[in-house]
Scaffold this motif. Sequence first.
Motif, PDB file in Angstrom:
ATOM      1  N   ARG A 229       1.050  -1.481   0.062  1.00  0.00           N
ATOM      2  CA  ARG A 229      -0.236   0.123  -0.005  1.00  0.00           C
ATOM      3  C   ARG A 229       0.891   1.106   0.240  1.00  0.00           C
ATOM      4  N   GLY A 230       0.356   2.820  -0.296  1.00  0.00           N
ATOM      5  CA  GLY A 230       0.852   3.864  -0.035  1.00  0.00           C
ATOM      6  C   GLY A 230       1.530   4.146  -1.956  1.00  0.00           C
ATOM      7  N   ALA A 231       0.645   5.257  -2.677  1.00  0.00           N
ATOM      8  CA  ALA A 231       0.247   5.352  -3.913  1.00  0.00           C
ATOM      9  C   ALA A 231       2.296   5.410  -4.657  1.00  0.00           C
TER      10      ALA A 231
ATOM     11  N   ARG B 271      -7.704  -0.148  -6.733  1.00  0.00           N
ATOM     12  CA  ARG B 271      -7.371   0.968  -6.331  1.00  0.00           C
ATOM     13  C   ARG B 271      -7.907   2.244  -7.321  1.00  0.00           C
TER      14      ARG B 271
ATOM     15  N   ALA C  29       3.798   7.258   4.902  1.00  0.00           N
ATOM     16  CA  ALA C  29       4.017   7.959   3.523  1.00  0.00           C
ATOM     17  C   ALA C  29       5.507   7.514   3.854  1.00  0.00           C
TER      18      ALA C  29
ATOM     19  N   ALA D 170       5.753   3.187   2.084  1.00  0.00           N
ATOM     20  CA  ALA D 170       4.391   3.193   1.411  1.00  0.00           C
ATOM     21  C   ALA D 170       5.503   3.581   0.251  1.00  0.00           C
ATOM     22  N   THR D 171       6.673   3.859  -0.243  1.00  0.00           N
ATOM     23  CA  THR D 171       7.062   3.915  -1.162  1.00  0.00           C
ATOM     24  C   THR D 171       8.576   3.209  -1.631  1.00  0.00           C
TER      25      THR D 171
ATOM     26  N   THR E 173       8.047  10.169   1.912  1.00  0.00           N
ATOM     27  CA  THR E 173       7.995  10.999   1.023  1.00  0.00           C
ATOM     28  C   THR E 173       7.549  12.110   2.409  1.00  0.00           C
TER      29      THR E 173
ATOM     30  N   GLN F 222      -2.891   2.885   9.981  1.00  0.00           N
ATOM     31  CA  GLN F 222      -1.580   2.841   8.978  1.00  0.00           C
ATOM     32  C   GLN F 222      -0.197   3.587  10.536  1.00  0.00           C
TER      33      GLN F 222
ATOM     34  N   CYS G 266       0.537  12.201  -0.385  1.00  0.00           N
ATOM     35  CA  CYS G 266      -0.849  12.595  -1.179  1.00  0.00           C
ATOM     36  C   CYS G 266      -0.639  10.806  -1.789  1.00  0.00           C
ATOM     37  N   ASP G 267      -2.043  10.740  -2.457  1.00  0.00           N
ATOM     38  CA  ASP G 267      -2.687   9.415  -4.007  1.00  0.00           C
ATOM     39  C   ASP G 267      -2.901  10.405  -5.082  1.00  0.00           C
TER      40      ASP G 267
ATOM     41  N   ASN H 209      -5.907  12.462   0.228  1.00  0.00           N
ATOM     42  CA  ASN H 209      -4.748  11.429   0.947  1.00  0.00           C
ATOM     43  C   ASN H 209      -5.898  10.374   1.955  1.00  0.00           C
ATOM     44  N   LYS H 210      -4.972   9.751   2.941  1.00  0.00           N
ATOM     45  CA  LYS H 210      -5.801   9.155   3.977  1.00  0.00           C
ATOM     46  C   LYS H 210      -6.664   9.370   4.624  1.00  0.00           C
TER      47      LYS H 210
ATOM     48  N   PHE I 283      -9.714   7.755   1.207  1.00  0.00           N
ATOM     49  CA  PHE I 283      -9.783   8.999   1.464  1.00  0.00           C
ATOM     50  C   PHE I 283     -10.565  10.350   1.506  1.00  0.00           C
TER      51      PHE I 283
HETATM   52  O1  MRU Z   1      -4.598   3.116   1.769  1.00  0.00           O
HETATM   53  P1  MRU Z   1      -2.971   3.692   1.659  1.00  0.00           P
HETATM   54  O2  MRU Z   1      -2.636   2.951   2.954  1.00  0.00           O
HETATM   55  O3  MRU Z   1      -2.513   2.978   0.847  1.00  0.00           O
HETATM   56  O4  MRU Z   1      -3.450   4.951   2.121  1.00  0.00           O
HETATM   57  C1  MRU Z   1      -1.747   5.588   1.830  1.00  0.00           C
HETATM   58  C2  MRU Z   1      -2.355   7.401   1.877  1.00  0.00           C
HETATM   59  O5  MRU Z   1      -2.967   7.600   2.244  1.00  0.00           O
HETATM   60  C3  MRU Z   1      -0.527   7.774   1.766  1.00  0.00           C
HETATM   61  O6  MRU Z   1      -0.456   8.737   2.492  1.00  0.00           O
HETATM   62  C4  MRU Z   1      -0.271   7.873   0.499  1.00  0.00           C
HETATM   63  O7  MRU Z   1      -0.556   7.251  -0.170  1.00  0.00           O
HETATM   64  C5  MRU Z   1       1.508   8.695   0.308  1.00  0.00           C
HETATM   65  S1  MRU Z   1       2.385   7.273   0.528  1.00  0.00           S
HETATM   66  C6  MRU Z   1       3.810   7.878   0.345  1.00  0.00           C
END
Ligand code: MRU
Length: 359
Positions: free
Chosen positions: A55-57, A98, A168, A172-173, A178, A205, A245-246, A256-257, A324
């Motif tokens: 998970r995480g964009a 997603r 984030a 998530a990256t 981020t 999270q 941010c997504d 975002n979440k 979100f």
């Molecule tokens: O539902 P998730 O856990 O994937 O949501 C993630 C978020 O909202 C993060 O803040 C976003 O993806 C940025 S990750 C660098």
Amino acid sequence: MTVTDQDRMVCGVHLSEDERSVIILDQTQLPNRQVWLTLNTSEELCDAIRRLSVRGAPAIGICAGYGIYVLAQQIRKDDTAEFRALLEKQAEELVSTRPTAVNLSWAAKRMLNVINSNIDLPVSQIRTLLREECIRIHDEDIQMCYAISEYGLSLVKPGDGILTHCNAGPLATSRYGTALGPILLGKEQGIDFRVFSDETRPLLQGARLTSYELQKAGVDVTLICDNMASLVMKNGWVQACFVGCDRIAANGDFANKIGTSGVAILARHYGIPFYTLGPTSTIDMNCPTGDEIRIEQRDPDEIRTMWYKEPMALPEVKCYNPAFDVTDHSLLTAIVTDRGIVYPPFDVNLKKLFASEEG
Ligand code: MRU
């Protein structure tokens, strides 16, 4: 920053050594267990993204890139058009898992563009180009996170209190993250911050992942329930809010979440700068405003029963569970990207950010 094989292999999403599978650290098991999953099929990849094992964009974008390459190796077709049709269908399935985070469709598009731009080449050569592209997506994310971390670090001073929501970070990256990037880079450079991590209901999270990543890195982190953010701000303990941010729309509105927009409203009330930090791959210039961002709705049982020993609500109770929300650009102090810090007016300055890249 140059990225090595080793840099990629330590990430929560990477290609297996034989390059036949995607390996992910199952984020649903953290912080209690470190379980690595091996994903081979389209169903396994879709399921892992849907369940939030990955998970995480940016991380789901990287996973999609590797996933499409892994699936491309399983297609036994010599005809490029047939190969493309089959892979397109599997990419579509991945993207549909997603809808909100743009990085998923962005990465899938990049992979499919490789085929479209080389449609005259034999399938074996296209597979090689797909391999290069998915590795490039991963490497770019590591580099973008590093640049974001450096820019973000310039916005705060040693000892500042930073409040963050959701996760984030590196999980998530790729590396650094981020919103957590400046904090982790600062730590490497001997700069300490005090971080307040919202637990982030309903999937926690912030509790499970953010406080885990920061604690392991030796950062001073305090976990709070979401409804405590206001008091923590009122106490004067927060000098900046950093969130991920997504999808960022062309006018600066961003998804975002769930709960992020509430944090932004509180920050405005207490006069605290509020930043979103994200790679340029999260900016969707084809999306004019936040109103056009599709918000994922998730299973009500995430609120009623998940993470609890016993249900927290009657099974028949109605629940509303958007994953979100959209923060209005008017609440945003700046957007921290890998290409620099973007200040208002966002509609003008985001265009300039991309124009400078083209020019
Ligand atoms: O539902 P998730 O856990 O994937 O949501 C993630 C978020 O909202 C993060 O803040 C976003 O993806 C940025 S990750 C660098």
